[in-house]
Design a protein around this motif. Structure first.
Motif, PDB file in Angstrom:
ATOM      1  N   ALA A   2      18.324  -4.492   5.292  1.00 44.94           N
ATOM      2  CA  ALA A   2      17.236  -3.570   4.958  1.00 44.94           C
ATOM      3  C   ALA A   2      16.183  -4.269   4.111  1.00 44.94           C
ATOM      4  O   ALA A   2      16.438  -5.322   3.516  1.00 44.94           O
ATOM      5  N   VAL A   3      14.992  -3.687   4.076  1.00 45.72           N
ATOM      6  CA  VAL A   3      13.927  -4.187   3.205  1.00 45.72           C
ATOM      7  C   VAL A   3      13.591  -3.112   2.176  1.00 45.72           C
ATOM      8  O   VAL A   3      13.650  -1.917   2.466  1.00 45.72           O
ATOM      9  N   PRO A   4      13.252  -3.526   0.964  1.00 49.93           N
ATOM     10  CA  PRO A   4      12.964  -2.545  -0.091  1.00 49.93           C
ATOM     11  C   PRO A   4      11.566  -1.956   0.044  1.00 49.93           C
ATOM     12  O   PRO A   4      10.650  -2.604   0.565  1.00 49.93           O
ATOM     13  N   LEU A   5      11.407  -0.735  -0.433  1.00 48.74           N
ATOM     14  CA  LEU A   5      10.090  -0.113  -0.518  1.00 48.74           C
ATOM     15  C   LEU A   5       9.469  -0.469  -1.856  1.00 48.74           C
ATOM     16  O   LEU A   5      10.102  -0.357  -2.909  1.00 48.74           O
ATOM     17  N   GLY A   6       8.225  -0.909  -1.835  1.00 44.86           N
ATOM     18  CA  GLY A   6       7.503  -1.211  -3.060  1.00 44.86           C
ATOM     19  C   GLY A   6       6.750   0.017  -3.561  1.00 44.86           C
ATOM     20  O   GLY A   6       6.758   1.074  -2.929  1.00 44.86           O
ATOM     21  N   ASP A   7       6.109  -0.116  -4.687  1.00 44.77           N
ATOM     22  CA  ASP A   7       5.307   0.959  -5.281  1.00 44.77           C
ATOM     23  C   ASP A   7       3.866   0.786  -4.810  1.00 44.77           C
ATOM     24  O   ASP A   7       3.144  -0.084  -5.302  1.00 44.77           O
ATOM     25  N   SER A   8       3.451   1.618  -3.873  1.00 42.89           N
ATOM     26  CA  SER A   8       2.102   1.480  -3.312  1.00 42.89           C
ATOM     27  C   SER A   8       1.016   1.801  -4.332  1.00 42.89           C
ATOM     28  O   SER A   8      -0.139   1.413  -4.147  1.00 42.89           O
ATOM     29  N   ASN A   9       1.373   2.493  -5.410  1.00 44.39           N
ATOM     30  CA  ASN A   9       0.375   2.755  -6.455  1.00 44.39           C
ATOM     31  C   ASN A   9      -0.011   1.487  -7.201  1.00 44.39           C
ATOM     32  O   ASN A   9      -1.091   1.396  -7.782  1.00 44.39           O
ATOM     33  N   GLU A  10       0.890   0.505  -7.186  1.00 43.25           N
ATOM     34  CA  GLU A  10       0.664  -0.711  -7.948  1.00 43.25           C
ATOM     35  C   GLU A  10      -0.131  -1.763  -7.180  1.00 43.25           C
ATOM     36  O   GLU A  10      -0.642  -2.711  -7.764  1.00 43.25           O
ATOM     37  N   ILE A  11      -0.212  -1.619  -5.857  1.00 43.53           N
ATOM     38  CA  ILE A  11      -0.921  -2.618  -5.073  1.00 43.53           C
ATOM     39  C   ILE A  11      -2.414  -2.539  -5.365  1.00 43.53           C
ATOM     40  O   ILE A  11      -2.958  -1.453  -5.620  1.00 43.53           O
ATOM     41  N   ARG A  12      -3.084  -3.684  -5.351  1.00 43.08           N
ATOM     42  CA  ARG A  12      -4.499  -3.745  -5.731  1.00 43.08           C
ATOM     43  C   ARG A  12      -5.363  -4.143  -4.548  1.00 43.08           C
ATOM     44  O   ARG A  12      -4.926  -4.870  -3.653  1.00 43.08           O
ATOM     45  N   VAL A  13      -6.586  -3.660  -4.535  1.00 44.59           N
ATOM     46  CA  VAL A  13      -7.551  -4.068  -3.520  1.00 44.59           C
ATOM     47  C   VAL A  13      -7.790  -5.575  -3.666  1.00 44.59           C
ATOM     48  O   VAL A  13      -8.013  -6.079  -4.765  1.00 44.59           O
ATOM     49  N   GLY A  14      -7.719  -6.296  -2.560  1.00 45.10           N
ATOM     50  CA  GLY A  14      -7.859  -7.743  -2.571  1.00 45.10           C
ATOM     51  C   GLY A  14      -6.534  -8.470  -2.524  1.00 45.10           C
ATOM     52  O   GLY A  14      -6.491  -9.688  -2.303  1.00 45.10           O
ATOM     53  N   GLU A  15      -5.430  -7.744  -2.718  1.00 49.93           N
ATOM     54  CA  GLU A  15      -4.108  -8.365  -2.702  1.00 49.93           C
ATOM     55  C   GLU A  15      -3.708  -8.748  -1.279  1.00 49.93           C
ATOM     56  O   GLU A  15      -4.026  -8.049  -0.319  1.00 49.93           O
ATOM     57  N   ASP A  16      -2.996  -9.875  -1.141  1.00 50.21           N
ATOM     58  CA  ASP A  16      -2.535 -10.337   0.166  1.00 50.21           C
ATOM     59  C   ASP A  16      -1.426  -9.437   0.698  1.00 50.21           C
ATOM     60  O   ASP A  16      -0.543  -9.002  -0.050  1.00 50.21           O
ATOM     61  N   VAL A  17      -1.476  -9.165   2.000  1.00 48.97           N
ATOM     62  CA  VAL A  17      -0.442  -8.379   2.665  1.00 48.97           C
ATOM     63  C   VAL A  17      -0.112  -9.010   4.015  1.00 48.97           C
ATOM     64  O   VAL A  17      -0.916  -9.768   4.575  1.00 48.97           O
ATOM     65  N   VAL A  18       1.068  -8.682   4.532  1.00 40.63           N
ATOM     66  CA  VAL A  18       1.550  -9.226   5.803  1.00 40.63           C
ATOM     67  C   VAL A  18       2.019  -8.073   6.680  1.00 40.63           C
ATOM     68  O   VAL A  18       2.789  -7.222   6.230  1.00 40.63           O
ATOM     69  N   ALA A  19       1.536  -8.031   7.917  1.00 40.22           N
ATOM     70  CA  ALA A  19       1.979  -7.021   8.885  1.00 40.22           C
ATOM     71  C   ALA A  19       2.850  -7.701   9.936  1.00 40.22           C
ATOM     72  O   ALA A  19       2.505  -8.768  10.446  1.00 40.22           O
ATOM     73  N   ILE A  20       3.988  -7.079  10.236  1.00 43.77           N
ATOM     74  CA  ILE A  20       4.879  -7.590  11.276  1.00 43.77           C
ATOM     75  C   ILE A  20       5.180  -6.453  12.234  1.00 43.77           C
ATOM     76  O   ILE A  20       5.498  -5.342  11.812  1.00 43.77           O
ATOM     77  N   GLY A  21       5.077  -6.720  13.515  1.00 47.93           N
ATOM     78  CA  GLY A  21       5.338  -5.681  14.510  1.00 47.93           C
ATOM     79  C   GLY A  21       5.322  -6.236  15.904  1.00 47.93           C
ATOM     80  O   GLY A  21       5.517  -7.438  16.133  1.00 47.93           O
ATOM     81  N   ASN A  22       5.053  -5.347  16.863  1.00 52.14           N
ATOM     82  CA  ASN A  22       5.134  -5.695  18.278  1.00 52.14           C
ATOM     83  C   ASN A  22       3.844  -5.326  19.011  1.00 52.14           C
ATOM     84  O   ASN A  22       3.851  -4.509  19.931  1.00 52.14           O
ATOM     85  N   PRO A  23       2.697  -5.899  18.616  1.00 49.53           N
ATOM     86  CA  PRO A  23       1.448  -5.547  19.292  1.00 49.53           C
ATOM     87  C   PRO A  23       1.494  -5.927  20.764  1.00 49.53           C
ATOM     88  O   PRO A  23       1.865  -7.040  21.115  1.00 49.53           O
ATOM     89  N   PHE A  24       1.124  -4.951  21.612  1.00 45.76           N
ATOM     90  CA  PHE A  24       1.113  -5.148  23.062  1.00 45.76           C
ATOM     91  C   PHE A  24       2.476  -5.618  23.581  1.00 45.76           C
ATOM     92  O   PHE A  24       2.565  -6.323  24.586  1.00 45.76           O
ATOM     93  N   GLY A  25       3.550  -5.229  22.876  1.00 48.62           N
ATOM     94  CA  GLY A  25       4.886  -5.588  23.314  1.00 48.62           C
ATOM     95  C   GLY A  25       5.328  -6.981  22.917  1.00 48.62           C
ATOM     96  O   GLY A  25       6.435  -7.405  23.282  1.00 48.62           O
ATOM     97  N   LEU A  26       4.510  -7.723  22.181  1.00 44.81           N
ATOM     98  CA  LEU A  26       4.861  -9.081  21.750  1.00 44.81           C
ATOM     99  C   LEU A  26       5.636  -8.986  20.442  1.00 44.81           C
ATOM    100  O   LEU A  26       5.048  -8.848  19.366  1.00 44.81           O
ATOM    101  N   SER A  27       6.958  -9.039  20.520  1.00 51.50           N
ATOM    102  CA  SER A  27       7.802  -8.769  19.367  1.00 51.50           C
ATOM    103  C   SER A  27       7.642  -9.817  18.275  1.00 51.50           C
ATOM    104  O   SER A  27       7.298 -10.975  18.534  1.00 51.50           O
TER     105      SER A  27
END
Length: 478
Positions: free
Chosen positions: A162-187
């Protein structure tokens, strides 16, 4: 004859040398250190086993008589689907059995999976494929269309990562983020970006707020996690804004704090129980602020208090809610999220501005009640009101039924408006019921005319009822 160096040549040569050195220094300064690359790669390697593919199977549906492929009206996030397209594979469900592909992530090692509601909505079968290609049929524990969240459960052969949930209230504009998923079926596709904005409200529902990011998000990313650089989930990728349907750097993720609340509720009994205050609210426009004598436009203006609600006897029409349980309320869109995620039965403190004075009021949060209201056309027995540029009529029982106004509401119904009139510019519509003008109740056309004559401030504050909902408007009468 001696040759002298031109003063125009020497500085130029020096400048070129300096520019070359400066360019080299800039390249060295802007180059990403190898340890940063390694940190990102380590993060992706750590969290990727927790990101899953969600496959939703839909039964065949008959072709509708009008030939339209999909009816978006009334669907959660329907307007977004119109603009951006459905999740991969959902395009033509009427032509036969089909599959929709989305993303998700492991919330708990026991097999609980988070994804979007629109990924699994109306699916006859849901399958979760893990990062190592193992597949399991999933049970839909519960869904919440108002926040576009779904909780699934699979029975895996061994505990999941499992992955932990962070506190979204603490995230700041300009902070680096990473998205992982399956766009167009590309896992297992990884994209990076920054937090572009916080607190976005992009849907018709009042209970979801979004993180905006420029990390590339496309069809199939729906339900996938948005990570901070600590490897914590700070959002669920849910929607994009794009004329073409592809990523243009405007992606939106439901905040992890909302996910945490909804997931816990769904896991408990498969349903979501929201806190309820029992008020109708609206933003404080500059015109309303001027009419009410307010210094700013922050807060949520109470336009109505529901009878029998927790707010009855505590809050009043015209109160401006500026804080809830210590959290600042800058606009009306923020209050439903704060109240909705508060446990039923909680004794909360509501800070309001009332007649220019700040008050802290105590209220016990109740259980949310759904209400619907209809709108129609009024009757046409009218009397002119020249100062506003409207024609109004008494609120007959026939008109009350047609426009969906409760029996407890008294006022006059707007039957027509003059173009560019003060009322039209203020946003009044045919079928609105004028309940108050200034501080005076309006129970007849004659009462409205009297209130207009007595009004001394400009703009004037008007309370109207539109289809059962009370709304304040400010109207220029000079």
């Amino acid at each position: 004859m001696s040759i002298r160096k031109s003063p125009l040549i020497t500085p130029r040569s020096t400048s070129m040398v300096g520019a070359t050195a400066l360019s080299a220094a800039l390249l060295a300064a802007t180059a990403i250190p190898s340890h940063a690359d390694e940190a990102l790669a380590d993060l992706v390697e750590t969290v990727s086993p927790s990101v899953v593919t969600v496959i939703a199977s839909l039964d065949a549906k008959p072709m509708p008589a009008n030939g339209q492929e999909f009816d978006f009206e009334g669907q959660p996030f329907g307007e977004f689907f119109k603009r951006f397209g459905m999740p991969e594979g959902f395009g033509n469900p009427q032509h036969g059995p089909s599959q929709g592909l989305g993303s998700g992530f492991v919330l708990d090692e026991a097999g609980y999976i988070i994804t979007n509601n629109h990924v699994v909505d109306n699916a006859s079968k849901v399958t979760v494929r893990l990062n190592d290609d193992r597949s399991y049929e999933a049970e839909v524990i519960g869904t919440d269309p108002l926040t576009d969240i779904a909780l699934l459960k699979i029975e895996a052969d061994e505990p999941l990562q499992a992955v932990p949930l962070g506190d979204s209230n603490e995230i700041r504009v300009g902070e680096d983020v990473v998205a992982i998923g399956n766009p167009f079926g590309l896992s297992s596709t990884v994209t990076t970006g920054i937090v572009s904005a916080k607190g976005r409200n992009i849907s018709d529902g009042p209970y979801a707020e979004f993180i905006q990011t420029d990390a590339a998000i496309n069809k199939g990313n729906s339900g996938g996690p948005l990570f901070n650089m600590e490897g914590e989930v700070v959002g669920i990728n849910s929607a994009i804004y794009s004329p073409s349907g592809g990523s243009v750097g405007l992606g939106f993720a439901v905040t992890s704090n909302i996910v945490e609340h909804i997931a816990a509720d769904l896991r408990d009994d498969g349903q979501v129980s929201r806190g309820w205050l029992g008020v109708s609210i609206q933003n404080v426009s500059p015109e309303l602020a001027a009419a009410m004598g307010l210094e700013g436009t922050t807060g949520a203006l109470v336009s109505d208090v529901v009878s029998g609600s927790p707010a009855e006897g505590v809050l009043e029409q015209g109160d401006v809610i500026v804080a809830f349980d210590g959290d600042k309320v800058d606009s009306s869109s923020e209050l439903p999220v704060l109240v909705g995620t508060t446990a039923i039965g909680t004794d909360s403190k509501v800070t309001v501005l009332r007649n220019g004075q700040e008050k802290v009021l105590n209220v016990t949060i109740g259980k949310h009640q759904s209400e619907t209201a209809s709108a129609g056309q009024p009757a046409e027995d009218a009397l002119a009101g020249k100062s506003l540029g409207v024609t109004v009529a008494p609120l007959s029982e026939t008109a009350r039924t047609e426009i969906g106004v409760p029996e407890t509401v008294e006022g006059v119904v707007v039957t027509s408006l003059q173009p560019d009139s003060p009322a039209a510019k203020a946003g009044l519509r045919r079928g609105d019921v004028i309940v108050k003008f200034g501080n005076q109740d309006v129970q007849s056309p004659q009462a409205l005319k009297a209130a207009l004559e007595a009004q001394s401030t400009d703009p004037a504050l008007m309370l109207i009822n539109r289809g059962g909902n009370q709304i304040f408007v400010a109207v220029e009468i000079a």
